[in-house]
Design an enzyme around this catalytic site. Structure first.
Site, PDB file in Angstrom:
ATOM      1  CG  ASP A  13      -1.713  -1.464   1.335  1.00 28.36           C
ATOM      2  OD1 ASP A  13      -2.071  -1.592   0.147  1.00 28.36           O
ATOM      3  OD2 ASP A  13      -2.034  -1.803   2.296  1.00 28.36           O
ATOM      4  CE  LYS A  16       3.333  -2.229  -4.382  1.00 28.13           C
ATOM      5  NZ  LYS A  16       2.892  -1.978  -3.114  1.00 28.13           N
ATOM      6  CB  ALA A  39      -1.783  -6.345  -5.490  1.00 28.85           C
ATOM      7  N   GLY A  40      -4.094  -4.392  -4.674  1.00 27.61           N
ATOM      8  CA  GLY A  40      -4.959  -3.259  -4.876  1.00 27.61           C
ATOM      9  C   GLY A  40      -4.357  -2.066  -5.405  1.00 27.61           C
ATOM     10  CG  HIS A  41      -1.405  -2.072  -7.577  1.00 23.26           C
ATOM     11  ND1 HIS A  41      -0.402  -2.699  -8.601  1.00 23.26           N
ATOM     12  CD2 HIS A  41      -0.827  -2.309  -6.337  1.00 23.26           C
ATOM     13  CE1 HIS A  41       0.402  -3.450  -7.563  1.00 23.26           C
ATOM     14  NE2 HIS A  41       0.164  -3.141  -6.486  1.00 23.26           N
ATOM     15  CD  GLN A 224       0.973  -8.889  -2.353  1.00 19.85           C
ATOM     16  OE1 GLN A 224       1.905  -9.499  -3.159  1.00 19.85           O
ATOM     17  NE2 GLN A 224      -0.364  -8.370  -3.067  1.00 19.85           N
ATOM     18  NE  ARG A 303      -7.907  -6.811   5.757  1.00 22.85           N
ATOM     19  CZ  ARG A 303      -6.982  -7.904   5.801  1.00 22.85           C
ATOM     20  NH1 ARG A 303      -6.801  -8.443   6.840  1.00 22.85           N
ATOM     21  NH2 ARG A 303      -6.239  -8.172   5.020  1.00 22.85           N
ATOM     22  CG  ASP A 333      -0.126  14.579   0.071  1.00 20.96           C
ATOM     23  OD1 ASP A 333       0.379  13.767  -0.416  1.00 20.96           O
ATOM     24  OD2 ASP A 333      -1.378  14.245   0.218  1.00 20.96           O
TER      25      ASP A 333
HETATM   26  P1  IMP Z   1      -2.482 -12.961   1.627  1.00 22.59           P
HETATM   27  O1  IMP Z   1      -1.472 -12.204   0.644  1.00 22.59           O
HETATM   28  O2  IMP Z   1      -3.761 -12.614   1.396  1.00 22.59           O
HETATM   29  O3  IMP Z   1      -2.015 -14.273   2.006  1.00 22.59           O
HETATM   30  O4  IMP Z   1      -2.256 -12.215   3.198  1.00 22.59           O
HETATM   31  C1  IMP Z   1      -1.033 -12.104   3.915  1.00 22.59           C
HETATM   32  C2  IMP Z   1      -0.768 -10.684   4.484  1.00 22.59           C
HETATM   33  O5  IMP Z   1      -0.427  -9.902   3.674  1.00 22.59           O
HETATM   34  C3  IMP Z   1      -2.074 -10.088   5.544  1.00 22.59           C
HETATM   35  O6  IMP Z   1      -1.710  -9.637   6.273  1.00 22.59           O
HETATM   36  C4  IMP Z   1      -2.674  -9.112   4.216  1.00 22.59           C
HETATM   37  O7  IMP Z   1      -3.452  -8.123   4.680  1.00 22.59           O
HETATM   38  C5  IMP Z   1      -1.162  -8.665   3.601  1.00 22.59           C
HETATM   39  N1  IMP Z   1      -1.438  -8.412   2.091  1.00 22.59           N
HETATM   40  C6  IMP Z   1      -1.703  -8.970   1.262  1.00 22.59           C
HETATM   41  N2  IMP Z   1      -1.385  -8.355   0.094  1.00 22.59           N
HETATM   42  C7  IMP Z   1      -1.544  -7.190   0.665  1.00 22.59           C
HETATM   43  C8  IMP Z   1      -1.540  -5.841  -0.309  1.00 22.59           C
HETATM   44  O8  IMP Z   1      -1.701  -5.820  -1.387  1.00 22.59           O
HETATM   45  N3  IMP Z   1      -1.221  -4.538   0.426  1.00 22.59           N
HETATM   46  C9  IMP Z   1      -1.144  -4.811   1.871  1.00 22.59           C
HETATM   47  N4  IMP Z   1      -1.043  -5.968   2.508  1.00 22.59           N
HETATM   48  C10 IMP Z   1      -1.304  -7.081   1.937  1.00 22.59           C
END
Ligand code: IMP
Length: 431
Positions: A13, A16, A39-41, A224, A303, A333
């Site tokens: 987060d 990127k 992931a969420g971009h 990640q 979350r 900022d």
């Molecule tokens: P998983 O990748 O769904 O197995 O989650 C494992 C851990 O990585 C958890 O704590 C998730 O919240 C965290 N996580 C997985 N993908 C992301 C992401 O893109 N951003 C932030 N945390 C992530």
């Protein structure tokens, strides 16, 4: 030709997606090499927000090839939904999207396993995104998983699926006492998806090597962050892939030497979603400021993210493991308006002063941050596009980060918009 890999080097987060989207201005292709739709971009272009989970952040620029490397675990249903949502915005990504033959496929039983496993961990639950990522990588390493290449032959696919589901359903019903997943139904859903994705499956490794040979520029887009790396992160509170720079090579099928510049993307402070140690977490009014101003809610799960100060000790590890040569600082900022800012320069751990995070979550839990304090700033940096306009205390903060990490900050992001960015050195330019 210059290539670059952009990596998150905290707990994900870092923003990127926005940076990759901006830099694609000079690129020919963007490739994802690990992770999946966990992931969420988030991209904001002319005020319109797009959240991509699986499709590389080159999607929003016409003509940019978007490649999904073998290191990415792919949920076909999710991929199709993402393709369709872009189509609704008049972006036909299928013309320039390729999925590697080597991509492991996320199947419905992986999602069930992800949920029942994390529930079974009780108080020590990892807090996964619940998207089947971990169980899918487990199947890959156990050499029983299904890959995109298996879709080429319907019979091969259905036979392998039957075998692997027999194994997992036994575990789901007998060990986790949960409802097993129906094979026929899964097969039907997958064969339907197969029709849509078959034309997109190809040899991503060969394509990347051909692009390199013809002098094109490639961006390798990390997902990640380094502290969630399966080997070097806060194990076991990590994701199930390697998030470090070397993964760009093996997760896409290109030589290490072709990966190019390694840019570490850091947020001006730190956030974490899910469980696990977080030494600089701030539960006071400063943490609340960061959460509120930074709108810190997960792009994938919604979350609330835990917030805290920038952790230089953790970043030092990332610089070492990833061979970072330049830094990009996002969300500067968000610190606007604070009376002071803090940098964690090391830890006090079991009576010792250390300057790198120890391996293992239980060891990091024992670490107390050692802070350096600097004056905050009232003059806003939000939306700034010129380096010369950055207020002096914010510049001092940037300089101190660069000094402590011994790496230059070459990109500064001051807002969510594409152009709210200051680029001092473009990673796709020869340095
Ligand atoms: P998983 O990748 O769904 O197995 O989650 C494992 C851990 O990585 C958890 O704590 C998730 O919240 C965290 N996580 C997985 N993908 C992301 C992401 O893109 N951003 C932030 N945390 C992530």
């Amino acid at each position: 030709m210059v290539n670059a890999v952009l990596l998150g080097v905290q707990w994900g987060d870092e923003g990127k997606g926005k940076v990759v989207d901006l830099l694609t201005e000079r690129a020919d292709a963007v490739v994802r090499f690990q992770g999946g739709h966990n992931a969420g971009h988030t991209l904001v272009i002319e005020g319109v927000k797009t959240v991509l989970h699986l499709i590389p952040s080159g999607a929003m620029r016409e003509g940019i090839e978007c490649l999904i490397g073998n290191g990415v675990v792919v949920d076909l249903q999710h991929l199709i939904r993402e393709i369709d949502s872009l189509k609704k915005r008049d972006i036909d990504i299928t013309e320039r999207l390729m999925i590697s033959l080597g991509c492991p496929l996320i199947l419905p039983y992986h999602v069930v396993l992800d949920r029942v496993r994390d529930e079974a961990r009780g108080k020590s639950a990892i807090g996964t995104t619940g998207r089947g990522i971990g169980p899918c990588y487990e199947d890959k390493v156990a050499r029983r998983g299904l890959r995109a290449a298996d879709l080429l032959d319907e019979k091969v696919f259905s036979d392998k699926l039957e075998q692997v589901m027999e194994y997992h359903n036994f575990m789901i019903s007998n060990y986790y006492h949960s409802e097993s997943v129906d094979y026929q139904n899964t097969l039907e859903v997958m064969l339907q998806a197969r029709e849509a994705v078959l034309p997109l499956i190809g040899d991503v490794s060969a394509r990347l090597n051909a692009l390199c040979q013809s002098g094109k520029s490639i961006i390798f887009e990390g997902a990640q962050g380094m502290m969630l790396d399966i080997d070097h992160g806060t194990y076991p509170y990590v994701t199930s892939s390697n998030t470090v720079s070397a993964a760009a090579s093996c997760g896409s099928g290109i030589g290490l030497g072709q990966v190019g510049n390694v840019v570490g993307v850091i947020k001006a402070y730190t956030t974490r979603v899910g469980s696990g140690p977080f030494p600089t977490e701030s539960l006071d009014s400063y943490g609340m400021h960061l959460a509120r101003q930074g709108n810190e809610f997960g792009a994938t799960t919604g979350r609330p993210r835990r917030c805290g100060w920038l952790d230089i000790a953790a970043l030092r590890r990332a610089v070492q493991v990833c061979g970072i040569n330049a830094l990009c600082m996002t969300k500067l900022d968000v610190l606007d308006g604070l009376d002071k800012v803090r940098l964690c320069i090391g830890y006090q751990c079991r009576g010792e002063q250390i300057d790198l995070p120890p391996y293992g979550a239980e060891n990091l839990e024992q670490c107390e941050p050692i802070y350096e304090e600097m004056p905050g700033w009232d003059i806003p940096t939000a939306g700034l596009r010129n380096y010369a306009e950055i207020p002096e205390p914010a510049l001092a903060y940037l300089d101190r980060v660069a000094e402590l990490l011994e790496r230059p900050v070459t990109i500064i992001s001051t807002g969510a918009g594409r152009d709210e960015t200051i680029i001092l050195q473009h990673p796709l330019e020869a340095g």
